[in-house]
Design a protein around this motif. Structure first.
Motif, PDB file in Angstrom:
ATOM      1  N   LEU A  64     -42.471 -93.560  14.526  1.00 39.42           N
ATOM      2  CA  LEU A  64     -41.954 -92.329  15.125  1.00 39.42           C
ATOM      3  C   LEU A  64     -41.819 -92.477  16.640  1.00 39.42           C
ATOM      4  O   LEU A  64     -41.220 -91.636  17.288  1.00 39.42           O
ATOM      5  CB  LEU A  64     -42.854 -91.132  14.793  1.00 39.42           C
ATOM      6  CG  LEU A  64     -42.930 -90.724  13.323  1.00 39.42           C
ATOM      7  CD1 LEU A  64     -43.746 -89.443  13.175  1.00 39.42           C
ATOM      8  CD2 LEU A  64     -41.543 -90.509  12.728  1.00 39.42           C
ATOM      9  N   HIS A  65     -42.410 -93.541  17.199  1.00 37.26           N
ATOM     10  CA  HIS A  65     -42.222 -93.823  18.622  1.00 37.26           C
ATOM     11  C   HIS A  65     -41.631 -95.216  18.714  1.00 37.26           C
ATOM     12  O   HIS A  65     -42.289 -96.210  18.429  1.00 37.26           O
ATOM     13  CB  HIS A  65     -43.551 -93.727  19.380  1.00 37.26           C
ATOM     14  CG  HIS A  65     -43.381 -93.643  20.866  1.00 37.26           C
ATOM     15  ND1 HIS A  65     -42.980 -94.711  21.623  1.00 37.26           N
ATOM     16  CD2 HIS A  65     -43.522 -92.606  21.733  1.00 37.26           C
ATOM     17  CE1 HIS A  65     -42.906 -94.344  22.902  1.00 37.26           C
ATOM     18  NE2 HIS A  65     -43.222 -93.056  22.975  1.00 37.26           N
ATOM     19  N   ASN A  68     -43.100 -97.880  21.566  1.00 34.12           N
ATOM     20  CA  ASN A  68     -44.464 -98.310  21.255  1.00 34.12           C
ATOM     21  C   ASN A  68     -44.536 -99.040  19.918  1.00 34.12           C
ATOM     22  O   ASN A  68     -45.348 -99.948  19.743  1.00 34.12           O
ATOM     23  CB  ASN A  68     -45.418 -97.116  21.277  1.00 34.12           C
ATOM     24  CG  ASN A  68     -45.595 -96.575  22.692  1.00 34.12           C
ATOM     25  OD1 ASN A  68     -45.246 -97.261  23.661  1.00 34.12           O
ATOM     26  ND2 ASN A  68     -46.112 -95.372  22.816  1.00 34.12           N
ATOM     27  N   LEU A 259     -40.713 -83.192  12.084  1.00 35.09           N
ATOM     28  CA  LEU A 259     -41.621 -83.969  12.935  1.00 35.09           C
ATOM     29  C   LEU A 259     -40.914 -85.193  13.541  1.00 35.09           C
ATOM     30  O   LEU A 259     -41.138 -85.526  14.712  1.00 35.09           O
ATOM     31  CB  LEU A 259     -42.834 -84.411  12.103  1.00 35.09           C
ATOM     32  CG  LEU A 259     -44.026 -84.901  12.898  1.00 35.09           C
ATOM     33  CD1 LEU A 259     -44.616 -83.774  13.737  1.00 35.09           C
ATOM     34  CD2 LEU A 259     -45.100 -85.479  11.983  1.00 35.09           C
ATOM     35  N   VAL A 262     -38.939 -84.050  16.432  1.00 34.62           N
ATOM     36  CA  VAL A 262     -39.804 -83.704  17.570  1.00 34.62           C
ATOM     37  C   VAL A 262     -40.223 -84.974  18.320  1.00 34.62           C
ATOM     38  O   VAL A 262     -40.200 -85.022  19.552  1.00 34.62           O
ATOM     39  CB  VAL A 262     -41.038 -82.902  17.079  1.00 34.62           C
ATOM     40  CG1 VAL A 262     -42.070 -82.756  18.186  1.00 34.62           C
ATOM     41  CG2 VAL A 262     -40.609 -81.526  16.558  1.00 34.62           C
ATOM     42  N   PHE A 263     -40.575 -86.015  17.574  1.00 38.60           N
ATOM     43  CA  PHE A 263     -40.959 -87.276  18.227  1.00 38.60           C
ATOM     44  C   PHE A 263     -39.783 -87.896  18.982  1.00 38.60           C
ATOM     45  O   PHE A 263     -39.944 -88.370  20.105  1.00 38.60           O
ATOM     46  CB  PHE A 263     -41.510 -88.275  17.195  1.00 38.60           C
ATOM     47  CG  PHE A 263     -42.992 -88.186  17.035  1.00 38.60           C
ATOM     48  CD1 PHE A 263     -43.564 -87.273  16.169  1.00 38.60           C
ATOM     49  CD2 PHE A 263     -43.840 -89.006  17.776  1.00 38.60           C
ATOM     50  CE1 PHE A 263     -44.948 -87.182  16.031  1.00 38.60           C
ATOM     51  CE2 PHE A 263     -45.218 -88.925  17.653  1.00 38.60           C
ATOM     52  CZ  PHE A 263     -45.771 -88.009  16.781  1.00 38.60           C
ATOM     53  N   HIS A 266     -39.065 -86.047  22.150  1.00 35.93           N
ATOM     54  CA  HIS A 266     -40.124 -86.325  23.127  1.00 35.93           C
ATOM     55  C   HIS A 266     -39.887 -87.682  23.800  1.00 35.93           C
ATOM     56  O   HIS A 266     -39.834 -87.788  25.021  1.00 35.93           O
ATOM     57  CB  HIS A 266     -41.486 -86.296  22.436  1.00 35.93           C
ATOM     58  CG  HIS A 266     -42.598 -86.811  23.296  1.00 35.93           C
ATOM     59  ND1 HIS A 266     -43.167 -86.059  24.290  1.00 35.93           N
ATOM     60  CD2 HIS A 266     -43.228 -88.012  23.321  1.00 35.93           C
ATOM     61  CE1 HIS A 266     -44.101 -86.771  24.896  1.00 35.93           C
ATOM     62  NE2 HIS A 266     -44.156 -87.958  24.324  1.00 35.93           N
ATOM     63  N   PHE A 272     -34.308 -79.837  22.984  1.00 32.95           N
ATOM     64  CA  PHE A 272     -33.621 -79.320  21.799  1.00 32.95           C
ATOM     65  C   PHE A 272     -32.579 -78.296  22.249  1.00 32.95           C
ATOM     66  O   PHE A 272     -32.928 -77.326  22.917  1.00 32.95           O
ATOM     67  CB  PHE A 272     -34.610 -78.663  20.834  1.00 32.95           C
ATOM     68  CG  PHE A 272     -35.330 -79.656  19.980  1.00 32.95           C
ATOM     69  CD1 PHE A 272     -34.676 -80.293  18.935  1.00 32.95           C
ATOM     70  CD2 PHE A 272     -36.663 -79.967  20.214  1.00 32.95           C
ATOM     71  CE1 PHE A 272     -35.328 -81.215  18.158  1.00 32.95           C
ATOM     72  CE2 PHE A 272     -37.322 -80.891  19.439  1.00 32.95           C
ATOM     73  CZ  PHE A 272     -36.655 -81.520  18.404  1.00 32.95           C
TER      74      PHE A 272
ATOM     75  N   PRO B 288     -44.362 -77.700  18.407  1.00 34.36           N
ATOM     76  CA  PRO B 288     -44.899 -79.045  18.158  1.00 34.36           C
ATOM     77  C   PRO B 288     -44.547 -80.028  19.276  1.00 34.36           C
ATOM     78  O   PRO B 288     -45.335 -80.926  19.580  1.00 34.36           O
ATOM     79  CB  PRO B 288     -44.241 -79.463  16.841  1.00 34.36           C
ATOM     80  CG  PRO B 288     -43.896 -78.190  16.165  1.00 34.36           C
ATOM     81  CD  PRO B 288     -43.543 -77.227  17.271  1.00 34.36           C
ATOM     82  N   GLY B 289     -43.376 -79.848  19.914  1.00 29.64           N
ATOM     83  CA  GLY B 289     -42.994 -80.717  21.034  1.00 29.64           C
ATOM     84  C   GLY B 289     -43.972 -80.565  22.191  1.00 29.64           C
ATOM     85  O   GLY B 289     -44.362 -81.553  22.826  1.00 29.64           O
ATOM     86  N   LEU B 292     -47.160 -82.273  21.261  1.00 25.07           N
ATOM     87  CA  LEU B 292     -47.000 -83.724  21.362  1.00 25.07           C
ATOM     88  C   LEU B 292     -47.146 -84.166  22.813  1.00 25.07           C
ATOM     89  O   LEU B 292     -47.817 -85.170  23.105  1.00 25.07           O
ATOM     90  CB  LEU B 292     -45.616 -84.087  20.828  1.00 25.07           C
ATOM     91  CG  LEU B 292     -45.352 -85.555  20.532  1.00 25.07           C
ATOM     92  CD1 LEU B 292     -46.394 -86.099  19.574  1.00 25.07           C
ATOM     93  CD2 LEU B 292     -43.955 -85.715  19.922  1.00 25.07           C
ATOM     94  N   ARG B 293     -46.529 -83.413  23.742  1.00 30.96           N
ATOM     95  CA  ARG B 293     -46.617 -83.753  25.156  1.00 30.96           C
ATOM     96  C   ARG B 293     -48.071 -83.693  25.624  1.00 30.96           C
ATOM     97  O   ARG B 293     -48.527 -84.574  26.361  1.00 30.96           O
ATOM     98  CB  ARG B 293     -45.740 -82.786  25.971  1.00 30.96           C
ATOM     99  CG  ARG B 293     -45.245 -83.400  27.276  1.00 30.96           C
ATOM    100  CD  ARG B 293     -44.097 -82.602  27.896  1.00 30.96           C
ATOM    101  NE  ARG B 293     -43.141 -82.201  26.864  1.00 30.96           N
ATOM    102  CZ  ARG B 293     -42.725 -80.955  26.651  1.00 30.96           C
ATOM    103  NH1 ARG B 293     -43.150 -79.973  27.405  1.00 30.96           N
ATOM    104  NH2 ARG B 293     -41.871 -80.694  25.681  1.00 30.96           N
ATOM    105  N   ALA B 296     -49.829 -86.699  24.211  1.00 27.48           N
ATOM    106  CA  ALA B 296     -49.383 -87.887  24.961  1.00 27.48           C
ATOM    107  C   ALA B 296     -50.062 -87.941  26.320  1.00 27.48           C
ATOM    108  O   ALA B 296     -50.323 -89.023  26.857  1.00 27.48           O
ATOM    109  CB  ALA B 296     -47.863 -87.863  25.133  1.00 27.48           C
ATOM    110  N   LEU B 360     -47.714 -91.648  18.280  1.00 28.69           N
ATOM    111  CA  LEU B 360     -47.302 -91.904  19.673  1.00 28.69           C
ATOM    112  C   LEU B 360     -47.579 -93.345  20.078  1.00 28.69           C
ATOM    113  O   LEU B 360     -46.846 -93.927  20.870  1.00 28.69           O
ATOM    114  CB  LEU B 360     -48.063 -90.959  20.622  1.00 28.69           C
ATOM    115  CG  LEU B 360     -47.523 -89.535  20.720  1.00 28.69           C
ATOM    116  CD1 LEU B 360     -48.535 -88.643  21.425  1.00 28.69           C
ATOM    117  CD2 LEU B 360     -46.190 -89.511  21.480  1.00 28.69           C
TER     118      LEU B 360
END
Lengths: 367, 367
Positions: A64-65, A68, A259, A262-263, A266, A272, B288-289, B292-293, B296, B360
């Protein structure tokens, strides 16, 4: 089923029978045994027969990233290949006939019927013991309903893997060369890259996103495990293509796509847009609302498919094959058209329809 | 634990021990045994002790189509009671002390500490063997984070059931009278109605919806099983209050709320406004964003709570009680304020944080 003993010990066979993992079927006089769950180094969907094995196609890890994930799994150089939105098949020659197997190890009557349209089967004259793995994509698919904006009609095959007689996946570069030599269409590819090329990889993802493509699979030039990553637009398209099945599919199917989006936003620092939010909410509320209205009006949750096949008896085999899952498939029409038969059929989603109908009838439930 | 034998056979006890359904704990020198799963006519959360039983509070069936649900389950007259957005407690007197039990059959240290603020305990002088069931609602709740627009601060108690010494739920009308006599606050109610009053019931739901209330419980005047139904706005508020826990809560939690909204809008012929769609999508993507931030940036998924208690030693008991679940609760501050202690604490959602952190970091997974 004696041939099983060439690959599995008596003890393995006993264990697998206990788990009901071995399923035998016949095709053109040959007995095949499909493995319905992974066991030791054999993947789910592995097929055994008297003269060999068709290895199951391995599941691919999702990240999802992107940056990384690449840093974590690719110390070495890697290629990017396009991940396409269709269904996975393995094509192998059994007693001089090319046959297409589904992910689960069934024979796919549709793909098998259409093999000569999908790949240059001369390939097997030189490599009879190789298995060609790829994605069948297009509006003429009997499995997928998602709109494929870049294919007009019918299906096309895109190769992405090649397995040799020992069950090894060929290296990317060898595979690219062999498929090119036989003019077998392959998924789009870029590279090789190294972890320092992450910006280039991100741009590939953005380009695919703009073109309404699904995503990428990252494959080591040497022999590491591949990983997959999808575009933002594919998350939304998935919702739009499936929320009429809100009571048929597991809830995780929908929430996972949210999800993933969202990842991506980010990592790529994409806000969005209201347009994305509205489209997603419409998929989640308006589409199920329309389905509910249809079911309230006495209809079932249905999906229509239009495929074309070469042999008329493929039609029944395909319907039978599709009916093996929990979904009911009904033939609507068959029509001769040149060298082909145009087949229209529909699937009824029994479970999803029944749940909506019960709720509409006021039946209570505990949650 | 000999007292168990007054209620259960030796065989029942052996079965329940095998299922690990019996959990003993002590409070003020009394041993309680809580039933962690329903068994025969005993509900999950039933509590046994040497002088009696606190019956578990039954689960209530949900309907998604109001008119059809009423027609199906209520041949007889029924009352509508407001369904409130808090936590369910049962209050009973054990050795002259009123104690509050949670749905699962634990003693709730917070509610027990605050009982004298919540109900008129003189009630138990006349009815020592009765169990009072109700909802604790408000911004001072140690369990709920959802905003309660109609309560300014602290918690309030709203009674909705009364169980007699034989374990019978009193009839609605009896219960209303008894609670009124003792000035014990009850949930709002309307009725009695019959199935032909469906338009009135629908208007009650719309009125509650406008007031940002959760929904209704429909209860027979005689002895049928109750059913529950929620408002459109409560579906959205639930999403807004929980999508920061997208990797902590099951996916079905979120999808169920979407489905409830779809059914309500279908039955009430309410089109989804763009405002509703955007708010819902913001809850699903933007919240959720933000989470996530934060993760992170090295933070955990946290929720802060502000409660007030009468006794200082309630603080530790409450933290301990909350730590029994998979969530970690940490005390932030305790401050004397008049007759109370103001307590600030936070919960860390370990599982949800860990999943976001792994993703992440680029860790792959199979889905």
């Amino acid at each position: 089923m004696d041939f099983l003993e060439s690959y599995l010990t008596q003890n393995d066979i006993t264990i697998l029978k206990g788990r009901e993992s071995l399923h035998a079927y016949e095709f053109n006089g040959t007995t095949f045994i499909r493995l319905s769950q992974g066991y030791k180094h054999y993947q789910r969907g592995t097929v055994f027969y008297d003269k060999g094995i068709i290895p199951g196609y391995p599941r691919i890890m999702r990240i999802l990233h992107l940056a990384n994930g690449i840093n974590r799994y690719f110390k070495d150089k890697f290629y990017i290949e396009e991940k396409m939105d269709g269904y996975n098949v393995r094509i192998a020659v059994i007693n001089a006939t090319p046959i297409a197997f589904t992910r689960g190890g069934f024979i796919c009557p549709f793909t098998t019927d259409r093999i000569s349209d999908l790949i240059n089967t001369n390939f097997f004259n030189e490599y009879p013991e190789y298995t060609v793995c790829g994605e069948v994509v297009g509006p003429g698919s009997p499995y997928n309903t998602e709109d494929i904006p870049y294919i007009d009609e019918d299906v096309a095959f895109f190769a992405f893997d090649l397995i040799d007689e020992k069950g090894n996946h060929l290296s990317a570069e060898n595979r690219y060369k062999i498929f090119e030599r036989f003019n077998i269409q392959q998924v789009k590819r870029w590279g090789p890259f190294s972890a320092s090329d992450i910006d280039t990889v991100k741009n590939i993802v953005l380009e695919l996103d703009r073109d309404s493509r699904e995503g990428i699979v990252i494959k080591s030039v040497s022999d590491g495990k591949p990983v997959k990553y999808v575009t933002l637009s594919s998350c939304l398209r998935d919702l739009e293509a499936t929320t009429h099945l809100i009571t048929e599919l597991p809830a995780g199917f929908f929430m996972q796509r949210i999800l993933r989006a969202v990842f991506l936003c980010h990592e790529f620092a994409i806000p969005f847009s209201n347009e994305y939010l509205i489209s997603s909410a419409k998929a989640l509320y308006i589409i199920p609302g329309e389905t509910l209205r249809a079911v309230a009006g006495g209809k079932n949750i249905k999906e229509f498919f239009n495929v074309k096949v070469r042999n008329k008896n493929t039609v029944d085999k395909l319907i039978q094959h599709l009916n093996r899952s929990g979904v009911r498939t009904h033939l609507a029409s068959v029509e001769k058209s040149g060298d082909y038969y145009k087949v229209k059929f529909y699937k009824i989603y029994i479970k999803g329809t029944k749940e909506l109908r019960h709720r509409l009838m006021g039946k209570g439930f505990f949650d």
